[in-house]
Design an enzyme around this catalytic site. Structure first.
Site, PDB file in Angstrom:
ATOM      1  N   ASP A 460      -3.779   4.285  -0.599  1.00  0.00           N
ATOM      2  CA  ASP A 460      -3.107   4.575  -1.781  1.00  0.00           C
ATOM      3  C   ASP A 460      -4.178   4.947  -2.838  1.00  0.00           C
ATOM      4  O   ASP A 460      -5.240   4.600  -3.031  1.00  0.00           O
ATOM      5  CB  ASP A 460      -2.046   3.549  -2.015  1.00  0.00           C
ATOM      6  CG  ASP A 460      -0.870   4.353  -2.737  1.00  0.00           C
ATOM      7  OD1 ASP A 460      -0.988   5.411  -3.462  1.00  0.00           O
ATOM      8  OD2 ASP A 460       0.252   3.647  -2.611  1.00  0.00           O
ATOM      9  N   ASP A 528       6.781   9.583  -2.953  1.00  0.00           N
ATOM     10  CA  ASP A 528       7.751   8.545  -3.041  1.00  0.00           C
ATOM     11  C   ASP A 528       9.117   8.733  -3.203  1.00  0.00           C
ATOM     12  O   ASP A 528      10.067   7.668  -3.297  1.00  0.00           O
ATOM     13  CB  ASP A 528       7.202   7.678  -4.396  1.00  0.00           C
ATOM     14  CG  ASP A 528       5.685   7.153  -4.435  1.00  0.00           C
ATOM     15  OD1 ASP A 528       5.360   6.978  -3.099  1.00  0.00           O
ATOM     16  OD2 ASP A 528       5.455   6.542  -4.952  1.00  0.00           O
TER      17      ASP A 528
END
Length: 729
Positions: A460, A528
């Protein structure tokens, strides 16, 4: 006849280069001034067609407008007034290069054109590559300071070095397709008439970006999914980038692109070189759908590291636990995930250092003792015993001030000493351009993978670059290139040292998705935002360039955490089945009935997974009340059609879904109904989507090609025309 011609030819007498792909031709010519000029990009041509090609000169040539053909990479010199893909400065203040053509080389499908500056120790090589199994043309540039090492140490400043410039042919009009968005709303497709102006698409963030993508397509405004010429390009770069599209008042449209954004400067000293990332282009004569399928085949064949491996059905713990992570809770989730058919369990954020929230711990990649008293080994072993692979979330490029790493090495972060540092999500960015930081990151990740038998890393990056300085470095803007290349190198090294390791790209969702990052990762976390209605648009944009197997898609809780929307489990699954399926909800709160339905839908996905992940994708309905995607086997033997209708209107039945990819001469069995359909009817009239009543309706329809002589159900399309036979299988 065309198939027997070599992929690349260069005629020194004419200065003419031809690059051939299975279904296209790219042609350029070295101009009288030594600069390579664009000639043609489109459908294949024979010798007569090539001879008929006119020079692509400006129809408004004057003392205010150059009459030459567009450059393959435009310098700043001469009567050039559009965007320059190459911008250089010399020690005496002179700007721009003036080329002398210095030779070429051809090696199979690769062409290199060598250009030397007439007055300065500067050399450029414009590089091209074509392959026998794709219509994609790969291009890049290499720039070198060729002054002697013992000569004057005059540096050359590079203000801009694009990978390539592209030229569209003269068209009646021009339309630009590109992707826009933001966090939680990535990959929103826009198709707009191209203005007579310079249109800049860019990221200044150090990552590819949520808000824009280095992919675009150009057509004349009439192309559809199935018809029309389309020219599209994609940059293989995971950092800041810029593409400038220029439509001039007399009808010429060009675009130039590469790494970096405006205001950056790089220095070349004698003996040094700078190589750009690949900027790839694809011509399609059969609409946006064929262009996307061409890109998908290219990504599978020449970008993804292991395209033949199934993307596993994963379970990720983030939405179930957030930062409230401990061994007992993760074990419970792992057992539930295995029970519904997950093949990979990923432990997300919160497992390391002092990480109880986003204010501390980043940089300290050791298990949090109070959560995992015996480290991660007991959890990893139990996950493996349950028959799943073990995955781990990491964010190695970032650091919290509240961490042992920052206290030991505050100089490792991107910073400008006379500026206050901006914190985003309470974190700073480590400068991976520093060799010692790259070495630390590789050593740390290598240890994690080896110590805990990690099968999967979710990598990430949750913030952009700000105040990106490098105190004391003589060429500080190099960090914008070298950081990204260090990320790529670390991923490459990890995969080489740990065969079988897989990596998922993530940057706060889809903030770093491009051909460069996908060359060393298996899939990308798309967004997301897992709301299935929003995901339909996000996934539609993602698929313009990238195949379904690279698109991570999760089923999560309802109501959705991003939108609060309530949707049925079946609808959530059908949306996520369009990519690499994952589960991300709190399974401990799901009912027994929901867990049983989940297990059945996971099993169904595994049946169609080869079609979704390796078949040909056709977008057969979008932009209206219905969205539908058709996945076709390469040999036409099997098909899966996913159909979604978020909202319903009284008195409006859903239209049949046409399936133009089918063979009109074939017959297709619908095993759920035991009914045989005529391919001609499905192509021309379509198939009933069989949607349930109400909002958030969806269906999965499967078809199998059968012998046209086979018996048919009396309710089949063919029974009405009198054909008979026997169904096989």
């Amino acid at each position: 006849m065309l198939a027997t011609l070599p992929p690349v030819t260069f005629d020194p007498g004419l200065g003419l280069a031809l690059l051939r792909t299975p279904n296209s031709l790219y042609a350029l010519r070295v101009g009288a001034d030594g600069s390579p000029r664009h000639l043609y990009w489109g459908a294949p041509l024979d010798a007569v067609g090539l001879a008929d090609l006119p020079e692509t000169v400006s129809p408004a040539a004057s003392s205010f407008e150059a009459d030459a053909a567009p450059d393959e990479l435009a310098p700043q010199t001469g009567a050039r007034f559009g965007p320059a893909g190459l911008q250089v400065r010399f020690a005496d203040g002179t700007r721009g290069a003036q080329w002398r053509f210095a030779g070429h080389s051809v090696d199979g499908g690769e062409l290199r054109l060598r250009l030397d500056d007439r007055h300065r120790p500067l050399r450029a090589e414009l590089c091209y590559r074509v392959r026998p199994d794709t219509d994609v043309v790969e291009r890049w540039a290499e720039l070198s300071h060729i002054g002697p090492a013992d000569g004057p140490p005059d540096p050359i400043t590079v203000d801009r070095l694009d990978s390539a410039s592209w030229t569209a042919p003269p068209l009646a009009d021009y339309r630009l397709s590109h992707l826009v968005g933001g966090w939680n709303s990535e990959f929103q497709l826009r198709r707009d008439r191209l203005p007579v102006a310079e249109t800049v698409l860019t990221s200044r963030r150090g990552i590819t970006g949520h808000h824009a993508s280095p992919w675009l397509a150009v057509d004349d405004g009439t192309a559809t999914e199935e018809r029309g010429e389309v020219w599209s390009t994609a940059l293989a770069w995971s950092g800041s980038w810029r593409v400038t599209v220029h439509r001039d008042p007399v009808g010429r449209t060009t675009w130039t692109g590469g790494f970096g954004h405006e205001g950056l400067h790089w220095t070349l000293r004698p003996g040094e070189s700078l190589r750009t990332p690949v900027y790839a282009g694809l011509y399609s004569p059969h609409g946006f759908g064929a262009a996307s399928r061409g890109w998908h085949e290219y990504v599978r064949g020449h970008v993804l590291p292991e395209p033949g491996r199934d993307r596993p059905v994963l379970y990720n713990s983030w939405e179930a636990t957030g930062f409230d992570v401990d061994e007992a809770g993760q074990l419970r989730l792992a057992r539930l995930a295995a029970g519904v058919g997950a093949e990979l369990f990923v432990l997300d954020d919160g497992w390391f250092g002092t990480r109880r929230d986003d204010r501390s711990g980043l940089g300290d990649w050791t298990p949090r003792r109070e959560a995992f008293p015996d480290g991660l080994r007991p959890l990893a072993d139990e996950v493996h015993r349950l028959g799943m692979d073990f995955g781990l979330w990491v964010e190695p490029e970032m650091v919290n001030r509240e961490s042992e790493l920052f206290r030991a090495h505050p100089d490792w972060v991107l910073h400008s000493p006379r500026l206050d540092a901006t914190e985003l999500r309470n974190q700073l960015v480590l400068n991976f351009a520093r060799p010692e930081v790259e070495e630390w990151a590789l050593r740390t990740l290598d240890h994690l993978v080896g110590a805990y038998d990690v099968d999967w890393l979710k990598w990430d990056a949750n913030r952009a670059f700000t105040e990106a300085g490098w105190a004391g470095h003589p060429d500080p803007d190099r960090l914008w290139i070298d950081h990204t290349r260090a990320v790529h190198r670390i991923m490459d090294r990890l995969r080489a040292d740990h065969p079988g390791l897989r990596i998922e790209a993530c940057a706060g969702g889809g903030g770093r998705v491009d051909l460069g990052i996908l060359a060393r990762t298996d899939q990308a976390w798309t967004s997301d935002n897992t709301d299935p209605v929003d995901r339909l648009g996000i996934q539609h944009g993602f698929g313009q360039l990238l195949p379904a197997q690279a698109m991570a898609a999760w089923v999560t809780d309802s109501p959705n955490t991003a939108t609060g929307r309530l949707t049925p489990l079946r609808f959530r699954f059908h949306v996520a089945m369009a990519g690499a399926l994952g589960l991300g909800g709190d399974l401990t709160s799901w009912s027994e009935e929901e867990l049983r339905e989940t297990a059945a839908l996971v099993a169904l996905y595994k049946e169609i997974r080869p079609l979704v992940q390796r078949g040909h994708q056709h977008r057969v309905a979008s932009g209206g009340p219905l969205t539908a995607v058709h996945y076709a086997a390469r040999d036409d033997s099997e098909h899966a059609i996913l159909v979604w209708r978020p909202t319903t209107r009284f008195g409006h039945r859903p239209d049949p879904v046409r399936l133009p990819a089918l063979d009109p001469a074939a017959h297709y069995l619908d095993p759920e109904l035991n009914r045989v359909h005529s391919g001609a009817v499905l192509v021309r009239r379509g198939i009933d989507p069989r949607l349930p009543a109400g909002d958030y309706a969806s269906s999965l329809i499967r078809l199998r090609r059968v012998d046209p002589e086979s018996d048919v159900d009396p309710e089949s399309d063919d029974a009405q025309s009198g054909t008979t036979g026997r169904i096989h299988g």
